[in-house]
Design an enzyme around this catalytic site. Structure first.
Site, short mmCIF file in Angstrom:
data_model
loop_
_atom_site.label_atom_id
_atom_site.label_comp_id
_atom_site.label_asym_id
_atom_site.label_seq_id
_atom_site.Cartn_x
_atom_site.Cartn_y
_atom_site.Cartn_z
N ASP A 121 0.97 -1.29 -0.15
CA ASP A 121 -0.12 0.03 -0.19
C ASP A 121 0.81 1.18 -0.02
O ASP A 121 2.12 1.07 0.18
CB ASP A 121 -0.81 -0.15 1.52
CG ASP A 121 -2.07 0.94 1.25
OD1 ASP A 121 -2.71 1.08 0.03
OD2 ASP A 121 -2.53 1.25 2.16
N GLU B 96 2.77 4.58 -4.36
CA GLU B 96 2.87 5.24 -5.52
C GLU B 96 4.18 6.18 -5.86
O GLU B 96 4.34 6.27 -7.08
CB GLU B 96 1.56 6.56 -5.44
CG GLU B 96 0.20 5.80 -5.71
CD GLU B 96 -0.13 5.19 -4.39
OE1 GLU B 96 -0.95 4.00 -4.64
OE2 GLU B 96 -0.02 5.20 -3.52
N ASP C 211 -9.09 3.40 -2.95
CA ASP C 211 -10.21 3.92 -1.93
C ASP C 211 -11.26 4.48 -2.54
O ASP C 211 -11.67 5.87 -2.77
CB ASP C 211 -9.10 5.18 -1.17
CG ASP C 211 -8.31 4.41 -0.30
OD1 ASP C 211 -7.97 3.28 -0.14
OD2 ASP C 211 -7.43 5.12 0.22
#
Length: 791
Positions: A430, A433, A505
């Site tokens: 997670d 990015e 999300d």
């Protein structure tokens, strides 16, 4: 970027993250702006058109080099209908990251004929004709049809622009994860992996996964193009100007692969470039229960007990960041999770795997062994002066490992023995990015940050891919036997070699549920087959009806997982009452019965690059629908995507389609009543569907000519495996089904075949079941008088 209401955001950060992280977020935003302002990378680059003219050329059997003065172009026929184009400025060096962008694959001995004409170079590759003009423009023809015309590219050290005129009626797909319609035409997307700050809905761009791959199809004919450039960019898909496709990158080389054919051929060839998908463990296709966050071991065991109490199937429970010690990676909270290995062993006895989250950043803590080690090997992303970039995340101020460094990859991968030691079966990446908490501007690292293989402006989109490679290889070394499971929020072309992904999300709204189908399909058409969603949406509390419809959709996606944010209410299946629980149980039972089919389609993807989830047009080019999809080539799913839907009018593709639920025969346009326990799902005629309900059997839907390969193994890296190849042939009123078993697995258990089509009987008897124990043979079926298709 405007700072907006900084004071308001600061107070909000204090509430969410605490005072210290709020202060760090403020100071980091200032530091990032200072670094970027001082760096030429952040300055906008103006580019002017250069007049190009062909000066000289070299012709070889499968490549040609052309000198246009300001730049050169090398065109290579890599394989039949797959070509490589590389535009280079004089003296330009190949980016350090280039070798990481594509897999090594063997070139077929394909050849083309090249002729020099008065206005340029003509490449003759059979049905494919390419004309490269003296001014650098390029025309592509298939069977005499002009399908794409490239304008002369605009190239500088700071900006690349590639413009192409395309057919007026073609549809455009791909580009990674997008919250826009399936046909991308008329949109402009940003190539920059981005966390949309905890919640997004339809129309938000960019989001987590940018893939510079575009498929352009008009009916069955078209092309696919994959750019080998991960730098920040945009793709204008005929938004600014009708029929003009504009691709821009901020740096790097203008290099791309282009291939021609139908959708299946395009994806298969581009998968050779970026890498065929890994084959995940079989258990990963079961149900995964997750939330942010199960805060202690007892909560996880209570959830497991709930699934047992309510007689619900489950394969995995995910642990979010609260299992760590102060959010330090590769640690556990000894108070709330005193014995994770014991917990995982107890769960495994119930058939449940433990999956744990892992963020990329390492807490800045002089007493923390992982921090001391990354500092010792200088394995961190650096500022322009060579010091570590420190930025706040959940753990507070942290450093970011430089996963572009092979040394750092090996070190980071070695840490994954932590999961094997603690009996953890899967890892969930997670925040990769990567994300840094900041009060304004882009929530990532400074563009001028230094990685071993380039600046952050070049490496940003590759960060999650490099991390996945390190982690996957580390898990393989640590386990040394079984194939690993990995889930990643971000990625780039090639992430399919290591990981599942999910859509992140999302908002808990009906609008986002509907958007999910297009998002998943474009991920699939970008070369990423293992996809999923947070069932119910991440950032809100779904109604009972919304949760059930999302759950029904999730039952037909590769990753079948419930997940939600803090403060959004419980999301376990028994939360919504007894009637809802019965519906959930029905779809769980269905999913588990069909894992043999899912696994066989995954094996096909592993071998060919074909996606698991496919638009209808994948198999029926004249049929376009962005609210339905196919699983493999046999199962057609129409999820219920709008609130209070009671009936659905469905225009089926050509042929006969059999209801998954009761084998009703359907053709043409039909109306379906869809109560909350039902969604329309159909099986295509000419299909074999392996299923398991106590024992393995094969549902046969005979018609026409078709083939299917069943695959099963033991999840090992060097597996014991079994295949059964089915070939169906229609001759007059006879249907012959041939089958052949293969593989290296022991055992000769009986094969049970179940005939599902009521219009056929076996030649030898009238039973609709047949058991065979020989390894190969054929079954002959004669056709009875056709009946009208029933509802």
């Amino acid at each position: 970027m405007a700072r907006g209401n900084v004071e308001g955001k600061f107070e909000n950060y204090k509430t969410i993250f605490g005072v210290e992280i709020a202060k760090e977020s403020l100071s980091y935003a200032k530091k990032r702006d200072e670094l970027d302002k001082a760096s030429p990378i952040s300055r906008r680059s103006q580019i002017t058109k250069r007049k190009m003219g062909l000066r000289r050329f070299e012709i070889h059997s499968n490549w040609v080099m052309m000198d246009f003065g300001s730049c050169t172009l090398k065109v290579s026929l890599v394989q039949e209908y797959l070509l490589s184009f590389v535009w280079s400025l004089e003296g330009e060096s190949t980016p350090k990251y280039r070798k990481d962008l594509s897999e090594e694959f063997k070139s077929n001995p394909a050849h083309f004929r090249v002729e020099h004409e008065h206005n340029g170079i003509h490449i003759d590759a059979g049905r494919l004709q390419i004309r490269i003009r003296n001014n650098g423009s390029i025309d592509y023809e298939i069977n005499g049809e002009l399908i794409r015309s490239d304008l002369p590219p605009l190239i500088s050290n700071r900006k690349l622009v590639h413009e192409s005129r395309i057919r007026p009626k073609s549809k455009l797909f791909g580009t990674g994860e997008r919250a826009i319609p399936l046909d991308l035409r008329g949109n402009r997307v940003t190539m920059w992996n981005h966390d949309p700050n905890g919640s997004y809905g339809p129309g938000i761009d960019p989001i987590y996964i940018s893939i510079p791959q575009i498929i352009d199809l008009d009916g069955e004919t078209g092309y696919g193009i994959e750019y080998m450039n991960p730098s920040k960019g945009t793709i204008d898909l005929c938004k600014k100007e009708k029929n003009l496709l504009v691709v821009e990158f901020s740096s790097g080389q203008l290099e791309y692969y282009i291939t021609f054919g139908n959708m299946q051929e395009i994806l298969e060839r581009l998968s050779r470039v970026t890498g065929f998908p890994m084959l995940p463990p079989r258990w990963s296709f079961g149900f995964h229960q997750s939330k942010y966050s199960y805060i202690n071991a007892k909560q996880i065991e209570d959830v497991a007990e709930g699934f047992k109490r309510y007689n619900l199937k489950i394969s995995a429970i995910h642990m979010d960041i609260d299992y760590m010690n102060g959010y330090r990676v590769f640690t556990t909270n000894s108070n709330s999770f005193p014995d994770i290995k014991g917990l995982s062993e107890r769960l495994k006895k119930q058939g449940i795997r433990l999956v744990s989250i892992l963020d990329p950043a390492v807490k800045w803590d002089e007493d923390y062994s992982i921090f001391k080690e990354v500092m010792r090997i200088h394995g961190y992303v650096k500022d322009p002066e060579g010091g570590p970039i420190g930025a706040p995340v959940w753990a507070g101020k942290s450093v970011f490992p430089d996963y572009s460094s092979e040394e750092t990859q090996r070190w980071w991968g070695s840490l994954y023995s932590f999961f094997e030691t603690n009996g953890i079966s899967g890892v969930w990446h997670d925040m990769n990015e990567p994300v840094a908490f900041t009060l304004w501007g882009d929530n990532s690292l400074p563009l001028s940050s230094i990685h071993e293989k380039g600046s952050h402006s070049e490496i940003h989109n590759l960060y999650a891919l490099f991390m996945a490679k390190a982690g996957y290889e580390g898990l393989v070394r640590a386990a040394n036997e079984f194939r690993p499971f990995m889930l990643s929020r971000s990625g780039w072309s090639g992430i399919q070699r290591y990981s599942f992904v999910w859509t992140g999300d999302t908002e808990s709204t009906w609008e986002e549920l509907k958007q999910t189908v297009s998002t998943i399909l474009n991920l699939s058409l970008s070369g990423i087959p293992y996809t999923g969603v947070d069932i119910g949406g991440f950032s809100g509390t779904p109604t009972r009806s919304l949760f059930l419809r999302w759950f029904q959709l999730g039952a037909f996606l590769p990753l079948f997982r419930v997940h939600s944010a803090k403060g959004t209410g419980d999301r376990e299946p028994w939360t919504y009452g007894e009637q809802a629980l019965e519906i959930v149980r029905k779809f769980l039972e269905l999913r588990y019965s069909m894992i043999p089919y899912w696994y066989s389609v995954a094996f096909e993807s592993h071998q060919t690059g074909h996606p698991l989830i496919r638009p209808i047009s994948y198999h029926f080019p004249q049929k376009f629908d962005d609210n339905s999809f196919m699983v493999g080539e046999s199962i057609l799913v129409y999820p219920v995507l709008e609130e209070d839907t009671k009936k659905m009018n469905i225009e089926l593709p050509p042929g006969k389609w059999y209801s998954l639920w009761d084998s009703r025969v359907n053709e043409g346009t039909i109306e379906e009543t869809v109560d909350e326990s039902y969604i329309p799902v159909y099986i295509r005629e000419g299909s074999v569907i392996p299923r398991e309900n106590g024992r393995l059997h094969f549902d046969i839907y005979p018609n026409g000519n078709f083939s299917f390969t069943f695959y099963q193994d033991d999840d090992r890296l060097r597996p014991k495996f079994r295949t059964i190849e089915f070939v169906g042939k229609k001759v007059g009123n006879r249907f012959v089904l041939e089958y052949r078993q293969g593989g290296n697995a022991d055992g000769n258990e009986e094969i049970l075949m179940v005939l599902k089509d009521v219009e056929y009987v076996f030649k030898k008897n009238n039973s609709n079941e047949l058991s065979v124990s020989n390894k190969e043979g054929s079954i002959e079926i004669i056709q009875k008088k056709s009946k009208e298709a029933s509802k």
